[in-house]
Design an enzyme around this catalytic site. Structure first.
Site, PDB file in Angstrom:
ATOM      1  NE  ARG A 217      -3.928  -2.290   1.906  1.00 19.05           N
ATOM      2  CZ  ARG A 217      -3.824  -3.569   1.567  1.00 19.05           C
ATOM      3  NH1 ARG A 217      -2.623  -4.137   1.507  1.00 19.05           N
ATOM      4  NH2 ARG A 217      -4.887  -4.283   1.287  1.00 19.05           N
TER       5      ARG A 217
ATOM      6  CG  ASP B 131     -14.586   3.712   9.809  1.00 18.73           C
ATOM      7  OD1 ASP B 131     -14.998   2.610  10.204  1.00 18.73           O
ATOM      8  OD2 ASP B 131     -13.460   3.866   9.298  1.00 18.73           O
TER       9      ASP B 131
END
Lengths: 292, 217
Positions: A40, A149
């Site tokens: 990533r 979140d």
């Protein structure tokens, strides 16, 4: 071109990156997560156009908008969930916990439930459905469902409320037809999709929150029940302990916290009292003072 | 009534944090003042802020340590201990060590946990001197604390305890710490402990158990 060797980031660079992420987000990655992190980071370095990790860290640290850090966080969190996941805990909410909380509340007063780490929204919407379907006193109280979140992309999807078959597999057919509408057109091109009805979408207040940041968590106070399931697994021991402290501050006296089935508050903090209900074990903030 | 439906422009107001940092908005001086506030929630917030301030300096560490026993609110005590664990400086570690001799077992355990949550390179220098303390209870706590650290010298420290400490309970604490992690290189020290206390059936039992765990069976 991102300058990451085939074997991944050198150990010192990897450690520096993990320290940075832990400090800014609470997310903790060990060597065991290298395969996940290296790929990533390489993708983001290439996208941003920096050659070294040092340059990339500088972008993360000093970019005024914080956009790149948000993009990286969005990539680093896993958001696999589905409706009615670990349903026994939702049963516990409607069969035991809410009745206990309501015992000392006048009808008409407010109950606040917070789904922390709500990902794409399946958990808060499941809570809403359970309340409407299975808590007989739902109309006697004002029930506020908050959801948060750290990942802005999943929050957008949560607000949109569109789900595929996999997310709905645990939902009985009559609830699917009552609370969802089939999606037609381009959004359903890759397979069947359903959208949760507007009334439920408007019943959950979604917000972007880093629970490792006290200033952001400070907006959450007087909460009666917190669902924080499978979120703290991303934190290290001290991060979990700090998060437990944040939740303690957010909860009203006698409020409850519900963790994932593999998580135990007693390994994080001594502030809460475990409460065994017929369906599940939850952790309660004592009315006055702490548990220890 | 029922579920509250949000209206446009309403909803929870989470502050946008421009610098994506944590705790920077509260200065150390404000946080220090907050530690003395009458409201425990403010004191907890102040402790959180000091914990996120890097190394807030000796005055802040002393103020935090002063709250460990001086504050009647368990939430504040936990916030203070967590803050010191996060600061994780030699001074923060040193500030925690004196509480290991308290009668309050919950406090001792929380302090030990806080030391173990610091980097081993910070916690170990604070705990190692306790291995020479005259009080065997403190030596046991030091063994327990050191036993929970991830440090290359951990097995050597515990082996030395098994070989030299005069108190059988301190030696057994080292056996327990070693057995939990399985450290076969300490087998010879284990045998030596058994020889040093030949008449003690519990030592024989503990050493046998540890020996089996080292050998995987």
């Amino acid at each position: 071109m991102a300058d990451i060797p085939a074997e991944g980031l050198p150990p010192a660079d990897y450690a520096a990156l993990c320290d940075f992420l832990r400090a800014r987000t609470g997310l903790s990655f060990t060597e065991a997560k290298r395969y996940f992190v290296d790929r990533r980071i390489a993708a983001r370095m290439a996208a941003v156009g920096v050659a070294t990790l040092r340059d990339y860290l500088n972008v993360l640290r000093f970019q005024a908008s914080g956009e790149e850090l948000q993009r990286l966080v969005n990539l680093m969190t896993v958001n696999e969930t589905y409706f009615f996941r670990e349903k026994y805990q939702l049963d516990c909410l409607v069969r035991s916990v809410l009745d206990e909380l309501a015992r000392n509340r006048r009808p008409g007063s407010r109950l606040r439930i917070w789904s922390a780490g709500c990902a794409t929204g399946e958990e808060p919407y499941s809570i809403a459905i359970m309340l409407l379907e299975q808590w007989s006193r739902v109309d006697e109280y004002e029930i506020e469902i908050l959801a948060s979140d750290i990942d802005s992309a999943v929050l957008e999807r949560a607000r949109e409320g569109i789900y595929d078959e996999r997310a709905l597999q645990g939902l009985p057919a009559h609830l699917r037809s009552k609370y969802f509408q089939p999606v037609r057109g381009a959004l359903a091109a890759d397979g069947a999709r359903w959208r949760i009805i507007e009334e439920l979408r408007e019943s959950v207040d979604f917000s972007l929150v880093n629970i490792a940041d006290p200033r952001q968590v400070q907006a959450f106070r007087g909460i009666d029940v917190i669902f924080c399931r499978n979120l703290l697994i991303y934190f290290d021991d001290l991060g979990r302990r700090e998060a437990a402290g944040m939740f303690y501050d957010a909860l009203a006296p006698n409020g409850f916290i519900c963790l994932g089935h593999s998580e135990s508050m007693s390994r994080m903090s001594s502030l809460f009292v475990p409460r065994r209900f017929p369906d599940a074990i939850l952790y309660q903030k004592p009315a006055e003072g702490g548990a220890s | 009534m029922g579920l509250v439906r949000k209206k446009p422009g309403t909803g929870i107001a989470v502050p946008h944090v421009d610098d994506h940092g944590m705790g920077a908005s509260v200065g150390t001086a404000d946080a220090l003042a907050g530690l003395g506030d009458a409201d425990p929630a403010v004191r907890r917030q102040a402790a959180h802020a000091l914990g996120q301030a890097g190394d807030p300096g000796p005055a802040a560490i002393a103020a935090l340590a002063g709250r460990i026993e001086g504050d009647g609110d368990p939430g504040v005590r936990e916030a203070v201990l967590t803050a010191l664990a996060r600061i994780a400086s030699p001074a923060a570690a040193a500030a925690l060590v004196p509480f290991l001799d308290r009668e309050d077992a919950a406090l001792r355990n929380a302090v030990l946990e806080s030391l173990q949550q610091m980097p081993a390179g910070v916690a170990a220098p604070a705990l190692l001197p306790l291995l020479d303390h005259s009080d065997p209870d403190l030596r046991i706590f030091a063994v327990q604390g050191l036993g929970g650290l991830v440090h290359p010298d951990r097995a050597a420290w515990l082996a030395a305890v098994m070989e030299h400490d005069a108190d059988v309970n301190v030696g057994l604490a080292a056996v327990e710490a070693l057995a939990e992690a399985g450290s076969p290189e300490a087998l010879s020290s284990l045998e030596r402990l058994a020889r040093r206390f030949p008449g003690d059936p519990f030592v024989a039992f503990a050493v046998d158990t540890a020996r089996s765990s080292f050998r995987g069976g």
